[in-house]
Design a protein around this motif. Structure first.
Motif, PDB file in Angstrom:
ATOM      1  N   ARG A  60       0.951  -1.098  -0.076  1.00  8.38           N
ATOM      2  CA  ARG A  60      -0.136   0.150  -0.040  1.00  8.38           C
ATOM      3  C   ARG A  60       0.714   1.406  -0.064  1.00  8.38           C
ATOM      4  O   ARG A  60       0.371   2.216  -0.151  1.00  8.38           O
ATOM      5  CB  ARG A  60      -1.059   0.025   1.070  1.00  8.38           C
ATOM      6  CG  ARG A  60      -2.216  -1.085   0.946  1.00  8.38           C
ATOM      7  CD  ARG A  60      -3.205  -0.358  -0.023  1.00  8.38           C
ATOM      8  NE  ARG A  60      -4.033  -1.253  -0.487  1.00  8.38           N
ATOM      9  CZ  ARG A  60      -4.229  -1.785  -1.602  1.00  8.38           C
ATOM     10  NH1 ARG A  60      -3.231  -1.629  -2.509  1.00  8.38           N
ATOM     11  NH2 ARG A  60      -5.269  -2.594  -1.970  1.00  8.38           N
ATOM     12  N   THR A  87     -10.684 -10.670  14.256  1.00  8.77           N
ATOM     13  CA  THR A  87      -9.688  -9.619  14.672  1.00  8.77           C
ATOM     14  C   THR A  87      -8.839  -9.923  13.451  1.00  8.77           C
ATOM     15  O   THR A  87      -8.196  -8.869  13.010  1.00  8.77           O
ATOM     16  CB  THR A  87      -9.003 -10.230  15.828  1.00  8.77           C
ATOM     17  OG1 THR A  87      -9.919 -10.328  16.928  1.00  8.77           O
ATOM     18  CG2 THR A  87      -7.931  -9.074  16.302  1.00  8.77           C
ATOM     19  N   LYS A 131      -9.403 -10.462  10.210  1.00  6.25           N
ATOM     20  CA  LYS A 131     -10.017 -10.093   9.139  1.00  6.25           C
ATOM     21  C   LYS A 131      -9.798  -8.523   9.382  1.00  6.25           C
ATOM     22  O   LYS A 131      -9.711  -7.947   8.304  1.00  6.25           O
ATOM     23  CB  LYS A 131     -11.301 -10.519   9.195  1.00  6.25           C
ATOM     24  CG  LYS A 131     -11.487 -12.065   8.612  1.00  6.25           C
ATOM     25  CD  LYS A 131     -12.657 -12.437   8.631  1.00  6.25           C
ATOM     26  CE  LYS A 131     -12.959 -13.845   8.252  1.00  6.25           C
ATOM     27  NZ  LYS A 131     -14.401 -14.355   8.264  1.00  6.25           N
ATOM     28  N   VAL A 132     -10.362  -7.923  10.450  1.00  2.00           N
ATOM     29  CA  VAL A 132     -10.323  -6.376  10.635  1.00  2.00           C
ATOM     30  C   VAL A 132      -8.879  -5.944  10.425  1.00  2.00           C
ATOM     31  O   VAL A 132      -8.614  -4.948   9.784  1.00  2.00           O
ATOM     32  CB  VAL A 132     -10.833  -6.272  12.139  1.00  2.00           C
ATOM     33  CG1 VAL A 132     -10.792  -4.918  12.452  1.00  2.00           C
ATOM     34  CG2 VAL A 132     -12.205  -6.579  12.085  1.00  2.00           C
ATOM     35  N   LYS A 133      -7.898  -6.670  11.000  1.00  2.00           N
ATOM     36  CA  LYS A 133      -6.496  -6.025  10.866  1.00  2.00           C
ATOM     37  C   LYS A 133      -6.309  -5.860   9.525  1.00  2.00           C
ATOM     38  O   LYS A 133      -5.427  -4.869   8.852  1.00  2.00           O
ATOM     39  CB  LYS A 133      -5.514  -7.035  11.435  1.00  2.00           C
ATOM     40  CG  LYS A 133      -5.481  -6.657  13.180  1.00  2.00           C
ATOM     41  CD  LYS A 133      -4.424  -7.617  13.714  1.00  2.00           C
ATOM     42  CE  LYS A 133      -4.484  -7.497  15.088  1.00  2.00           C
ATOM     43  NZ  LYS A 133      -3.495  -8.575  15.880  1.00  2.00           N
ATOM     44  N   LEU A 190      -8.237  -5.685   6.494  1.00  2.00           N
ATOM     45  CA  LEU A 190      -8.840  -4.945   5.947  1.00  2.00           C
ATOM     46  C   LEU A 190      -8.564  -3.443   6.164  1.00  2.00           C
ATOM     47  O   LEU A 190      -8.507  -2.623   5.558  1.00  2.00           O
ATOM     48  CB  LEU A 190     -10.425  -5.123   6.024  1.00  2.00           C
ATOM     49  CG  LEU A 190     -10.862  -6.474   5.772  1.00  2.00           C
ATOM     50  CD1 LEU A 190     -12.269  -6.938   6.260  1.00  2.00           C
ATOM     51  CD2 LEU A 190     -10.772  -6.465   4.005  1.00  2.00           C
ATOM     52  N   ASP A 191      -8.126  -3.369   7.713  1.00  2.00           N
ATOM     53  CA  ASP A 191      -7.836  -1.873   7.954  1.00  2.00           C
ATOM     54  C   ASP A 191      -6.281  -1.572   7.327  1.00  2.00           C
ATOM     55  O   ASP A 191      -6.148  -0.388   7.196  1.00  2.00           O
ATOM     56  CB  ASP A 191      -7.792  -1.884   9.478  1.00  2.00           C
ATOM     57  CG  ASP A 191      -9.239  -1.706  10.084  1.00  2.00           C
ATOM     58  OD1 ASP A 191     -10.089  -1.446   9.371  1.00  2.00           O
ATOM     59  OD2 ASP A 191      -9.299  -1.842  11.332  1.00  2.00           O
ATOM     60  N   ALA A 192      -5.506  -2.550   7.198  1.00  2.00           N
ATOM     61  CA  ALA A 192      -4.461  -2.348   6.771  1.00  2.00           C
ATOM     62  C   ALA A 192      -4.373  -2.106   5.244  1.00  2.00           C
ATOM     63  O   ALA A 192      -3.398  -1.375   4.691  1.00  2.00           O
ATOM     64  CB  ALA A 192      -3.272  -3.627   6.993  1.00  2.00           C
ATOM     65  N   GLY A 193      -5.421  -2.295   4.539  1.00  2.00           N
ATOM     66  CA  GLY A 193      -5.701  -2.166   3.136  1.00  2.00           C
ATOM     67  C   GLY A 193      -6.014  -3.111   2.196  1.00  2.00           C
ATOM     68  O   GLY A 193      -5.860  -2.971   0.983  1.00  2.00           O
TER      69      GLY A 193
END
Length: 169
Positions: free
Chosen positions: A68, A85, A87-89, A91-94
């Motif tokens: 990214r 958790t 999945k969220v990490k 997706l939040d990372a890009g």
């Protein structure tokens, strides 16, 4: 033809994805480590990345961050980690999408198509030409090009628009 970078430390998954994607017309690069993935992506910029999170040298989230830093190519995480958790990490990372293993090839291909569509540049502004008039549908304006001036547009110079309003009644 789109270039796909597949990053996974499981040789069977790399092989299966390479074969399946090549048969469908994709150019495929593979990497078994995060470092190798970043190096391959730098030398052969991908149009899409399929990335496992559990790599031997770097966590997949770190690889997402590295990618990214310079590319907006869609990243689909393909991982055995099903915890929300993780999945969220990712997706939040890009990452753009997250598919858990085991997976169906048809679903992965559909997610690849969807991610590619979302990443595509916007289409040209929709315009319709009628003689010397151009109707810009997005801007809701009629623009007269050079040429004879119809009486209702005589007050408007060439290149200047006439705003369109909603028809009432």
């Amino acid at each position: 033809m789109s270039r796909v970078l597949v990053v996974d430390d499981e040789p069977q998954i790399l092989r299966a994805l390479r074969i399946n994607l090549r048969v469908r017309g994709y150019e495929v690069d593979t990497a078994a480590t995060g470092g190798q993935a970043l190096q391959t992506a730098a030398h052969h910029p991908p149009d899409l990345v399929i990335l496992d999170l559990g790599l031997p040298d770097l966590d997949g989230v770190e690889v997402i961050g590295g990618l990214r830093g310079w590319t907006s190519a869609p990243i689909i995480v393909l991982s055995g980690r099903a915890d929300s958790t993780d999945k969220v990490k990712a997706l939040d990372a890009g990452a753009d999408d997250y598919v858990t293993k085991p997976f169906g090839m048809d679903e992965l291909l559909a997610r690849m198509r969807a991610a590619t569509r979302r990443a595509a540049p916007p289409e040209e502004t929709p315009r319709v030409s009628l003689g010397d008039l151009v109707i810009d549908l997005a801007a809701k304006r009629v623009i007269r090009q050079a040429g004879p001036v119809p009486a209702p547009l005589a007050a408007h110079r060439a290149g200047h628009g006439l705003p369109l309003s909603a028809r009432r009644g």
